[in-house]
Design a protein around this motif. Structure first.
Motif, mmCIF file in Angstrom:
data_model
loop_
_atom_site.group_PDB
_atom_site.id
_atom_site.type_symbol
_atom_site.label_atom_id
_atom_site.label_comp_id
_atom_site.label_asym_id
_atom_site.label_seq_id
_atom_site.Cartn_x
_atom_site.Cartn_y
_atom_site.Cartn_z
ATOM 1 N N MET A 28 0.835 -1.199 0.000
ATOM 2 C CA MET A 28 0.000 0.000 0.000
ATOM 3 C C MET A 28 0.872 1.252 0.000
ATOM 4 S SD MET A 28 -2.986 -1.181 2.666
ATOM 5 C CE MET A 28 -3.628 0.453 2.953
ATOM 6 N N SER A 29 1.955 1.230 0.747
ATOM 7 C CA SER A 29 2.852 2.379 0.826
ATOM 8 C C SER A 29 3.443 2.696 -0.544
ATOM 9 C CB SER A 29 3.970 2.102 1.831
ATOM 10 O OG SER A 29 4.859 3.186 1.905
ATOM 11 N N HIS A 30 3.889 1.672 -1.260
ATOM 12 C CA HIS A 30 4.433 1.882 -2.603
ATOM 13 C C HIS A 30 3.351 2.391 -3.553
ATOM 14 C CE1 HIS A 30 8.384 0.300 -1.747
ATOM 15 N NE2 HIS A 30 7.832 -0.748 -1.167
ATOM 16 N N THR A 31 2.138 1.877 -3.393
ATOM 17 C CA THR A 31 1.027 2.292 -4.246
ATOM 18 C C THR A 31 0.653 3.746 -3.981
ATOM 19 O OG1 THR A 31 0.208 0.026 -4.283
ATOM 20 C CG2 THR A 31 -1.330 1.744 -4.945
ATOM 21 N N VAL A 32 0.644 4.141 -2.722
ATOM 22 C CA VAL A 32 0.327 5.534 -2.382
ATOM 23 C C VAL A 32 1.364 6.476 -2.989
ATOM 24 C CG1 VAL A 32 0.133 7.210 -0.499
ATOM 25 C CG2 VAL A 32 -1.034 5.008 -0.338
ATOM 26 N N ALA A 33 2.628 6.074 -3.001
ATOM 27 C CA ALA A 33 3.660 6.902 -3.629
ATOM 28 C C ALA A 33 3.350 7.071 -5.117
ATOM 29 C CB ALA A 33 5.038 6.285 -3.429
ATOM 30 N N PRO A 48 -6.206 19.167 -11.712
ATOM 31 C CA PRO A 48 -6.014 18.828 -10.297
ATOM 32 C C PRO A 48 -7.128 17.906 -9.799
ATOM 33 C CG PRO A 48 -6.800 21.077 -10.525
ATOM 34 C CD PRO A 48 -6.530 20.569 -11.915
ATOM 35 N N VAL A 49 -6.752 16.937 -8.992
ATOM 36 C CA VAL A 49 -7.702 15.964 -8.431
ATOM 37 C C VAL A 49 -8.141 16.473 -7.069
ATOM 38 C CG1 VAL A 49 -8.029 13.569 -7.728
ATOM 39 C CG2 VAL A 49 -6.525 14.099 -9.659
ATOM 40 N N GLN A 50 -9.447 16.675 -6.906
ATOM 41 C CA GLN A 50 -9.975 17.197 -5.651
ATOM 42 C C GLN A 50 -10.399 16.091 -4.693
ATOM 43 O OE1 GLN A 50 -9.670 20.450 -5.084
ATOM 44 N NE2 GLN A 50 -8.862 20.634 -7.150
ATOM 45 N N ASP A 51 -10.964 15.016 -5.237
ATOM 46 C CA ASP A 51 -11.476 13.925 -4.400
ATOM 47 C C ASP A 51 -10.356 12.972 -4.012
ATOM 48 O OD1 ASP A 51 -14.076 14.902 -4.629
ATOM 49 O OD2 ASP A 51 -14.417 13.778 -6.477
ATOM 50 N N PRO A 52 -10.543 12.269 -2.895
ATOM 51 C CA PRO A 52 -9.547 11.254 -2.531
ATOM 52 C C PRO A 52 -9.455 10.180 -3.611
ATOM 53 C CG PRO A 52 -11.098 11.628 -0.719
ATOM 54 C CD PRO A 52 -11.625 12.359 -1.912
ATOM 55 N N THR A 53 -8.265 9.711 -3.871
ATOM 56 C CA THR A 53 -8.054 8.625 -4.824
ATOM 57 C C THR A 53 -8.312 7.314 -4.093
ATOM 58 O OG1 THR A 53 -6.366 9.937 -5.936
ATOM 59 C CG2 THR A 53 -6.387 7.561 -6.390
ATOM 60 N N PRO A 54 -9.215 6.482 -4.615
ATOM 61 C CA PRO A 54 -9.506 5.223 -3.911
ATOM 62 C C PRO A 54 -8.349 4.231 -4.022
ATOM 63 C CG PRO A 54 -10.793 5.364 -5.935
ATOM 64 C CD PRO A 54 -10.056 6.660 -5.792
ATOM 65 N N LEU A 55 -8.041 3.613 -2.916
ATOM 66 C CA LEU A 55 -7.039 2.551 -2.859
ATOM 67 C C LEU A 55 -7.740 1.327 -2.297
ATOM 68 C CD1 LEU A 55 -4.180 1.404 -2.989
ATOM 69 C CD2 LEU A 55 -3.725 2.470 -0.779
ATOM 70 N N TRP A 56 -7.852 0.290 -3.094
ATOM 71 C CA TRP A 56 -8.548 -0.934 -2.695
ATOM 72 C C TRP A 56 -7.547 -1.915 -2.105
ATOM 73 C CZ3 TRP A 56 -13.824 -1.446 -3.410
ATOM 74 C CH2 TRP A 56 -14.422 -0.436 -4.116
ATOM 75 N N CYS A 57 -7.930 -2.561 -1.029
ATOM 76 C CA CYS A 57 -7.065 -3.527 -0.353
ATOM 77 C C CYS A 57 -7.911 -4.694 0.125
ATOM 78 C CB CYS A 57 -6.368 -2.853 0.830
ATOM 79 S SG CYS A 57 -5.272 -3.954 1.739
ATOM 80 N N ASP A 58 -7.401 -5.915 -0.010
ATOM 81 C CA ASP A 58 -8.164 -7.083 0.422
ATOM 82 C C ASP A 58 -7.752 -7.565 1.815
ATOM 83 O OD1 ASP A 58 -5.725 -8.216 -0.149
ATOM 84 O OD2 ASP A 58 -6.493 -9.734 -1.522
#
Length: 134
Positions: A28-33, A48-58
């Motif tokens: 997740m840390s690498h993906t957030v980078a 510019p992106v205003q909304d949070p970017t979704p990060l899916w995790c299982d």
């Protein structure tokens, strides 16, 4: 972007994790980078992106580590730089959502899947059936 894949990476982790939650959290840390890099590029070209970017995790434990502001004894072995995920979550730049194992489309790249499962995943990815002609 616009419902399309922007970036994909598969890599063997260079460190040994003590738990699946730690392994997922490091990924997740690498993906957030990567997410932060894409957001910066979009901003520089005028989108510019205003909304949070979704990060899916299982892995629910990894999501709990990132969303719980309390530093637990069980997470002390996770390096400080991995708490980058928690920082970006708290800043509202990413959102963390659990994806059920049955809905995990990455399985097509990491596991042997049956024909039925292959068709299910291909449909989720917007790909035609493996039997369709192009």
């Amino acid at each position: 972007m616009g419902g399309n894949l922007v970036s994909w990476k598969s890599k063997k982790q260079t460190t040994v994790a003590r738990s699946s939650a730690e392994a997922e959290y490091r990924a997740m840390s690498h993906t957030v980078a990567e997410i932060m890099w894409v957001r910066q590029i979009l901003c520089e070209i005028g989108y510019p992106v205003q909304d949070p970017t979704p990060l899916w995790c299982d892995n629910q434990a990894a999501i709990q580590i990132a969303t719980n502001p309390v530093f637990h004894e069980r997470t002390k072995h996770i390096e400080v730089d991995c708490h980058f995920v928690k920082e970006k979550y708290e800043e509202g730049l990413i959102s963390l959502t659990h994806v059920k194992t049955g809905d995990q489309v990455a399985d097509i790249l990491t596991k042997g899947v049956t024909g039925t499962r292959m068709n299910f995943i291909c449909n989720k990815l917007g790909l035609g059936s493996s039997h369709d002609s192009t």
